[in-house]
Each structure stands twice: as structure tokens, then as C-alpha cells.
Design a protein around this motif. Structure first.
Motif, PDB file in Angstrom:
ATOM      1  N   TYR A  66       0.821  -1.218   0.000  1.00 20.50           N
ATOM      2  CA  TYR A  66       0.000   0.000   0.000  1.00 20.50           C
ATOM      3  C   TYR A  66       0.851   1.262   0.000  1.00 20.50           C
ATOM      4  O   TYR A  66       0.347   2.350   0.293  1.00 20.50           O
ATOM      5  N   ALA A  67       2.133   1.118  -0.342  1.00 24.86           N
ATOM      6  CA  ALA A  67       3.058   2.258  -0.252  1.00 24.86           C
ATOM      7  C   ALA A  67       2.676   3.400  -1.176  1.00 24.86           C
ATOM      8  O   ALA A  67       2.929   4.567  -0.871  1.00 24.86           O
ATOM      9  N   ASP A  68       2.054   3.090  -2.305  1.00 23.86           N
ATOM     10  CA  ASP A  68       1.734   4.147  -3.264  1.00 23.86           C
ATOM     11  C   ASP A  68       0.293   4.638  -3.137  1.00 23.86           C
ATOM     12  O   ASP A  68      -0.193   5.382  -3.984  1.00 23.86           O
ATOM     13  N   ARG A  69      -0.376   4.224  -2.070  1.00 23.31           N
ATOM     14  CA  ARG A  69      -1.763   4.650  -1.876  1.00 23.31           C
ATOM     15  C   ARG A  69      -1.781   6.071  -1.320  1.00 23.31           C
ATOM     16  O   ARG A  69      -1.227   6.350  -0.264  1.00 23.31           O
ATOM     17  N   GLU A  70      -2.451   6.965  -2.014  1.00 24.33           N
ATOM     18  CA  GLU A  70      -2.522   8.357  -1.587  1.00 24.33           C
ATOM     19  C   GLU A  70      -3.511   8.502  -0.434  1.00 24.33           C
ATOM     20  O   GLU A  70      -4.622   7.971  -0.484  1.00 24.33           O
ATOM     21  N   PRO A  71      -3.121   9.200   0.634  1.00 24.32           N
ATOM     22  CA  PRO A  71      -4.075   9.424   1.728  1.00 24.32           C
ATOM     23  C   PRO A  71      -5.233  10.297   1.252  1.00 24.32           C
ATOM     24  O   PRO A  71      -5.070  11.165   0.392  1.00 24.32           O
ATOM     25  N   SER A  72      -6.400  10.078   1.803  1.00 28.35           N
ATOM     26  CA  SER A  72      -7.572  10.850   1.413  1.00 28.35           C
ATOM     27  C   SER A  72      -7.452  12.291   1.910  1.00 28.35           C
ATOM     28  O   SER A  72      -6.989  12.537   3.023  1.00 28.35           O
ATOM     29  N   PRO A  73      -7.891  13.249   1.103  1.00 29.41           N
ATOM     30  CA  PRO A  73      -7.907  14.642   1.577  1.00 29.41           C
ATOM     31  C   PRO A  73      -9.070  14.926   2.515  1.00 29.41           C
ATOM     32  O   PRO A  73      -9.126  15.978   3.144  1.00 29.41           O
ATOM     33  N   VAL A 117     -11.261  14.325   5.849  1.00 33.98           N
ATOM     34  CA  VAL A 117     -11.046  13.841   7.210  1.00 33.98           C
ATOM     35  C   VAL A 117     -11.938  12.637   7.525  1.00 33.98           C
ATOM     36  O   VAL A 117     -11.583  11.780   8.331  1.00 33.98           O
ATOM     37  N   ASP A 118     -13.081  12.542   6.857  1.00 32.12           N
ATOM     38  CA  ASP A 118     -13.981  11.406   7.056  1.00 32.12           C
ATOM     39  C   ASP A 118     -13.281  10.073   6.792  1.00 32.12           C
ATOM     40  O   ASP A 118     -13.658   9.049   7.367  1.00 32.12           O
ATOM     41  N   GLU A 119     -12.294  10.074   5.893  1.00 34.91           N
ATOM     42  CA  GLU A 119     -11.622   8.844   5.487  1.00 34.91           C
ATOM     43  C   GLU A 119     -10.229   8.697   6.113  1.00 34.91           C
ATOM     44  O   GLU A 119      -9.433   7.883   5.654  1.00 34.91           O
ATOM     45  N   GLN A 120      -9.931   9.432   7.155  1.00 33.62           N
ATOM     46  CA  GLN A 120      -8.578   9.456   7.686  1.00 33.62           C
ATOM     47  C   GLN A 120      -8.405   8.705   8.998  1.00 33.62           C
ATOM     48  O   GLN A 120      -7.356   8.804   9.639  1.00 33.62           O
ATOM     49  N   LEU A 121      -9.391   7.945   9.429  1.00 33.00           N
ATOM     50  CA  LEU A 121      -9.245   7.209  10.685  1.00 33.00           C
ATOM     51  C   LEU A 121      -8.021   6.311  10.672  1.00 33.00           C
ATOM     52  O   LEU A 121      -7.261   6.254  11.643  1.00 33.00           O
ATOM     53  N   TYR A 122      -7.817   5.584   9.558  1.00 33.23           N
ATOM     54  CA  TYR A 122      -6.729   4.608   9.503  1.00 33.23           C
ATOM     55  C   TYR A 122      -5.432   5.189   8.950  1.00 33.23           C
ATOM     56  O   TYR A 122      -4.375   4.590   9.122  1.00 33.23           O
ATOM     57  N   SER A 123      -5.495   6.326   8.301  1.00 27.04           N
ATOM     58  CA  SER A 123      -4.284   6.862   7.668  1.00 27.04           C
ATOM     59  C   SER A 123      -3.542   7.856   8.541  1.00 27.04           C
ATOM     60  O   SER A 123      -2.398   8.201   8.263  1.00 27.04           O
ATOM     61  N   GLY A 124      -4.159   8.314   9.601  1.00 22.00           N
ATOM     62  CA  GLY A 124      -3.532   9.340  10.425  1.00 22.00           C
ATOM     63  C   GLY A 124      -2.939   8.837  11.715  1.00 22.00           C
ATOM     64  O   GLY A 124      -2.559   9.633  12.581  1.00 22.00           O
ATOM     65  N   GLY A 125      -2.841   7.537  11.890  1.00 24.07           N
ATOM     66  CA  GLY A 125      -2.279   6.981  13.108  1.00 24.07           C
ATOM     67  C   GLY A 125      -3.328   6.830  14.199  1.00 24.07           C
ATOM     68  O   GLY A 125      -4.434   7.372  14.124  1.00 24.07           O
ATOM     69  N   PHE A 126      -2.972   6.050  15.225  1.00 20.40           N
ATOM     70  CA  PHE A 126      -3.888   5.849  16.346  1.00 20.40           C
ATOM     71  C   PHE A 126      -4.022   7.145  17.146  1.00 20.40           C
ATOM     72  O   PHE A 126      -3.088   7.946  17.241  1.00 20.40           O
ATOM     73  N   ILE A 127      -5.175   7.335  17.720  1.00 16.19           N
ATOM     74  CA  ILE A 127      -5.418   8.503  18.567  1.00 16.19           C
ATOM     75  C   ILE A 127      -4.660   8.325  19.874  1.00 16.19           C
ATOM     76  O   ILE A 127      -4.736   7.266  20.512  1.00 16.19           O
ATOM     77  N   SER A 128      -3.914   9.333  20.267  1.00 18.11           N
ATOM     78  CA  SER A 128      -3.097   9.241  21.474  1.00 18.11           C
ATOM     79  C   SER A 128      -3.974   9.196  22.722  1.00 18.11           C
ATOM     80  O   SER A 128      -5.140   9.628  22.705  1.00 18.11           O
ATOM     81  N   ASN A 129      -3.411   8.688  23.804  1.00 18.61           N
ATOM     82  CA  ASN A 129      -4.144   8.662  25.068  1.00 18.61           C
ATOM     83  C   ASN A 129      -4.508  10.071  25.524  1.00 18.61           C
ATOM     84  O   ASN A 129      -5.593  10.300  26.073  1.00 18.61           O
ATOM     85  N   ALA A 130      -3.588  11.011  25.291  1.00 21.36           N
ATOM     86  CA  ALA A 130      -3.855  12.385  25.697  1.00 21.36           C
ATOM     87  C   ALA A 130      -5.034  12.967  24.923  1.00 21.36           C
ATOM     88  O   ALA A 130      -5.912  13.634  25.503  1.00 21.36           O
ATOM     89  N   ASP A 131      -5.076  12.718  23.608  1.00 22.99           N
ATOM     90  CA  ASP A 131      -6.194  13.237  22.813  1.00 22.99           C
ATOM     91  C   ASP A 131      -7.495  12.508  23.135  1.00 22.99           C
ATOM     92  O   ASP A 131      -8.572  13.108  23.100  1.00 22.99           O
ATOM     93  N   ALA A 132      -7.410  11.209  23.434  1.00 20.98           N
ATOM     94  CA  ALA A 132      -8.616  10.475  23.827  1.00 20.98           C
ATOM     95  C   ALA A 132      -9.204  11.073  25.109  1.00 20.98           C
ATOM     96  O   ALA A 132     -10.426  11.249  25.231  1.00 20.98           O
ATOM     97  N   ALA A 133      -8.330  11.408  26.063  1.00 22.87           N
ATOM     98  CA  ALA A 133      -8.794  12.032  27.302  1.00 22.87           C
ATOM     99  C   ALA A 133      -9.357  13.427  27.034  1.00 22.87           C
ATOM    100  O   ALA A 133     -10.374  13.828  27.619  1.00 22.87           O
TER     101      ALA A 133
END
Length: 477
Positions: free
Chosen positions: A330-337, A339-355
Motif C-alpha cells: 500500500y506504499a503508493d496509496r494516496e491518503p484521502s484529503p 477527514v472522514d476517510e482518515q481514521l486509519y491513515s492518520g495513526g492511532f489517537i493518542s491517550n492524551a487526545d482520547a482524554a
């Protein structure tokens, strides 16, 4: 072990852009004694255009879209609470692993709730449709399967239930609570008629089950939509910790063994390779040899498959080249512009942001925009936070922020650009297509949907060009 059965009805088939409109839960103990029932409906979020097809199938009227006490965000919060309160339980639906679970996950993300709350109920996730497929392949006489004239099985929940004496009328189908009761009853029937197959499949509701089965080098049997195949458990996926790579052993894999990574990658992308991926957290249909070998089509002796598996393991370069190929899949897969489609492309949500998101939900609406800008570091979540303020309490925004929100909403609903979501023009065009084949019974509902879409378009005012501002924190995403 308890169970939490659930079903939802949504605005369409795009998990990132459609939303749930109705959800029903049925919580039972291990003996299927009912402990709790919950049914919820919500208003349609302003930025979502529902699919006319989905509305016709679910019999949701335009009035029902607007006239509900709960907002979409309020319903999602109640869903998250229902899942948390049910722990420990196994979360079960019908077709949920491919669709319902993903819709819930995306809506949690977009309303700043923990996206993976549905995977944290304690006993894993199971899909009655997946288990039904497994039973059909291993024990075809255990359950009645309706079929089309050409012989293809029909696995819609209502058809399967009626074929096996479970009450679910055509009119009741696609109502969330009726579907959840039928799902529970079909699950019990499968347990009664195919207990061994079901016990194995239930062990796969948590990833420890398939991981344990694939821990050795021996061939195992993997099921797909309708067929079982012998496979060799191989390397873990280098890009997904919840996946294991296996090799289909129906054909001699010697042609793969000397290929370099680019050649393997091209073959994998073509869909013609013997390389398969097993998602261990998605209840794979997976069996030990002795349990499922009888159901293989034209099987060869186990020794043949074992030799093929050993050839893969023993080859000096195949493991490394395959790993390199999978790393680049998936190296050449362009990330979606979007935000609705960015759950998996932007990394896991940090504990600090979850809080911070949890605290964001506790703020009054007039404090939430400033709180998000100050305390939420993830740009995706900041953008979604401002979107939710605009959708739920636009009156608390500055005039400039409100104006930008209106521009965003008009673009979202009416743009002629090629976008991945359904717009009002697309929905009206679909209504016109449906009119060509609509019968007299469905015509009134279709006319009502079309009139509602037209009224919604006119309520937006003049059809002006509007830009989407995705960069500033104060602009809806």
C-alpha cells in the motif's frame, strides 16, 4: 459468557460518509435469557444526504429523518454507553464485521468518541452471517438454505430465517429491532444444529483463536464466501498486526519461491497469487485439518500439502522477499484529503487526545470550539470537533466561523465536483433512475423522498460556488 446482539439501519453503504439512523441492542446471558433491550433512532445530520435506495429499503420517510428526539451525536454517545455497560459480552450481528461495525467505528471517530469501543466488549466480535457460511460449508445438512433458480444460495437474513422457521416477515426486515431478534434466533438455531462448528467459530471471535490455530507450520483450512481451501500459515503481515499471511496450497507454490519482491508484489496486486491474508480480529473461517478436510473440493493427501508448505518455509529467500513485497503493498496509496476517510491513515489517537475528547464532550457548546483548539493536538479531531459544533450548535460560533460553516455545508451538499459522498444532485438523479422502474406501491414513497431532497436543496439558498476550507482549525472538515 454473555452476548450483545445488535443491528443498525443507515443512510447508505459508505461507512465513512453514511451514518446510522436506527440501532437496536439485545443483551442476553450465556443461556440467551434477555437482560436488556434498547432501540434508538436519530435525526439526520445536516451534512449527510441519504441514499434514496436505502430509504426505500428501510421504509424510512423524510419525516422520520427530521422528527427524532436524538441528534446523531447523542445517539452515538448512547451506543458507546450501551457497549460499555454490557461488558463483558460478545458483540454479535448479521453481516456486521464487513459493514455495521465499520459504520459504528467511523461514526464514533467523527463524533469524537473512542473509535474502537465496539472491539472492547470483552469477548470479541462475531458475525452470524460468517458463522452461517462456515456451517453451510462444513455441515450443509444442518441448516436450510434458500436458493435462486440457478442454484446460488440466498443468505439475506429474512430469507434464511423464514427457510428455517424463524419469524421475520418481509415487512419487518430492515427494522433494526426485528432484525436483531431474528439474528439472535438464527444464532441459537446454528448452535443447536452445528455445535462443533459453532464452537470453533466462536473461539475465533477473539484474535487469540485463529492465532492459536496458526501457531504451527501444519496446513489448516481457510474458508471464503463459499469454498474451503488448504493453506499454509506463513508470516505475519508487516503492515497489519492483526493479520497473518497464508499460502494457498491447492497448487504447487514452487513458481513463487524464486520471485523477487517487485515480482511478488505485482502478482499479489493482480489478485492471481496464492498469497492470502487472514484478519485474525475479524472472525476468519478457519479450521484444523481434521475438522474440515472432509469438506474440501477434490482434496489431495495431507502429505502433498505438507510438502508444499515445507517448501515455502525452507526456501532461503522466499520469506524475506514476500515480507518486502507486503511492506510495499500500500506504499503508493494516496491518503484521502477528506477527514472522514482518515481514521486509519492518520495513526492511532493518542491517550492524551482520547482524554481530551472525553473532556470535550463534557463542555458546554459555547466552550467546545476553544477547548478543541487548545487541548486537542490531533488535527483530524480538531477539525471534526469544529464540524460538530457547527452541526449541533451553530449559534455559538462567531459570524465568520458560521459563514465558513455555511459555505462548507453548501459545498458538501451541492458540489458538482467528483467527491466520494452522495450529494443532493446525485440523489435527485438517482430518484429519476428509480422512477423509470418504480411500481405503483413504491411511487408515493419515492415522490416524497424526491420532494424532500428538492426542498432541502432550495433551503440552501442561491447555488453559489463555495470552497472547502480544510486547513484552519475553525473550518468544518
Amino acid at each position: 459468557m454473555g452476548y450483545l446482539f445488535y443491528d443498525l439501519e443507515s443512510t447508505g453503504l459508505l461507512p465513512c460518509f453514511d451514518t446510522p439512523l436506527q440501532v437496536a441492542f439485545l443483551q442476553t446471558d450465556s443461556e440467551h435469557r434477555v437482560q436488556r433491550e434498547l432501540a434508538l433512532r436519530c435525526r439526520l445530520p445536516h451534512h449527510v444526504v441519504p441514499s434514496p435506495d436505502a430509504l426505500l429499503v428501510t421504509s424510512v420517510t423524510p419525516t422520520m429523518l427530521d422528527d427524532q428526539p436524538l441528534s446523531h451525536m447523542e445517539m452515538m454517545a448512547q451506543i458507546a454507553r450501551a457497549m460499555a455497560d454490557s461488558r463483558p459480552a460478545m458483540l454479535i450481528g448479521y453481516g456486521n464485521l464487513r459493514y455495521d461495525d465499520e459504520v459504528i467505528r467511523q461514526s464514533f471517530f467523527q463524533t469524537l468518541l473512542p473509535p474502537y469501543a465496539g472491539a472492547m466488549t470483552g469477548h470479541g466480535r462475531a458475525d452470524v452471517l460468517t458463522m452461517l457460511r462456515a456451517v453451510i460449508m462444513l455441515e450443509p445438512d444442518a441448516v436450510a438454505v434458500p436458493r435462486r433458480p440457478e442454484g446460488k444460495p440466498v443468505l439475506k437474513l429474512g430469507d434464511v430465517c423464514r427457510a428455517n422457521g424463524i419469524s421475520l416477515s418481509e415487512d419487518a426486515a430492515h427494522d433494526a429491532f426485528a432484525d436483531v431478534l431474528a439474528t439472535r434466533d438464527l444464532f441459537r438455531l446454528l448452535q443447536d444444529r452445528a455445535p462443533t462448528t459453532m464452537a470453533t467459530m466462536l473461539s475465533h471471535a477473539k484474535k487469540s483463536g485463529p492465532n492459536r490455530l496458526m501457531a504451527g507450520d501444519d496446513p489448516v483450512i481457510l474458508g471464503g464466501i463459499s469454498r474451503l481451501v488448504p493453506v499454509a500459515p506463513f508470516i505475519g503481515s508487516p503492515t497489519n498486526p492483526n493479520a497473518r499471511t497464508v499460502i494457498d496450497l491447492r497448487e504447487d507454490p514452487s513458481g513463487l519461491l524464486n520471485l523477487q519482491a517487485p515480482e511478488l508484489l505485482a502478482l499479489i496486486r493482480s489478485g492471481r497469487s496464492a498469497v492470502r491474508q487472514v484478519k485474525t480480529n475479524a472472525q476468519p473461517i478457519l479450521f484444523a485439518w481434521d475438522q474440515a478436510a472432509h469438506a474440501l473440493v477434490e482434496p489431495q493427501p495431507l502429505s502433498v500439502y505438507s510438502d508444499r508448505a515445507r517448501a515455502c518455509w525452507d526456501h532461503p529467500t522466499f520469506t524475506r522477499q514476500l515480507s518486502l513485497a507486503l511492506e510495499g503493498r500500500y506504499a503508493d496509496r494516496e491518503p484521502s484529503p477528506w477527514v472522514d476517510e482518515q481514521l486509519y491513515s492518520g495513526g492511532f489517537i493518542s491517550n492524551a487526545d482520547a482524554a481530551a475528547c472525553e473532556r470535550w464532550h463534557q463542555q458546554p457548546w459555547d466552550m467546545r470550539a476553544g477547548f478543541a483548539a487548545q487541548h486537542i493536538q490531533d488535527s483530524r479531531l480538531r477539525s471534526l470537533a469544529i464540524r460538530q459544533v457547527f452541526l449541533n450548535a451553530p449559534e455559538v460560533l462567531s459570524r465568520d466561523a458560521w459563514s465558513r460553516g455555511q459555505d462548507w455545508l453548501r459545498h458538501r451538499l451541492t458540489t458538482a465536483d467528483e467527491v466520494p459522498w452522495l450529494t443532493l444532485p446525485k440523489a435527485l438523479a438517482r430518484c429519476k433512475e428509480l422512477e423509470a422502474t418504480a411500481d405503483s406501491a413504491s411511487r408515493p414513497a419515492l415522490d416524497a423522498i424526491k420532494a424532500w431532497l428538492v426542498a432541502r436543496r432550495e433551503a440552501l439558498g442561491p447555488d453559489e460556488a463555495a470552497s472547502v476550507e480544510r486547513g484552519p482549525a475553525m473550518a468544518p472538515a
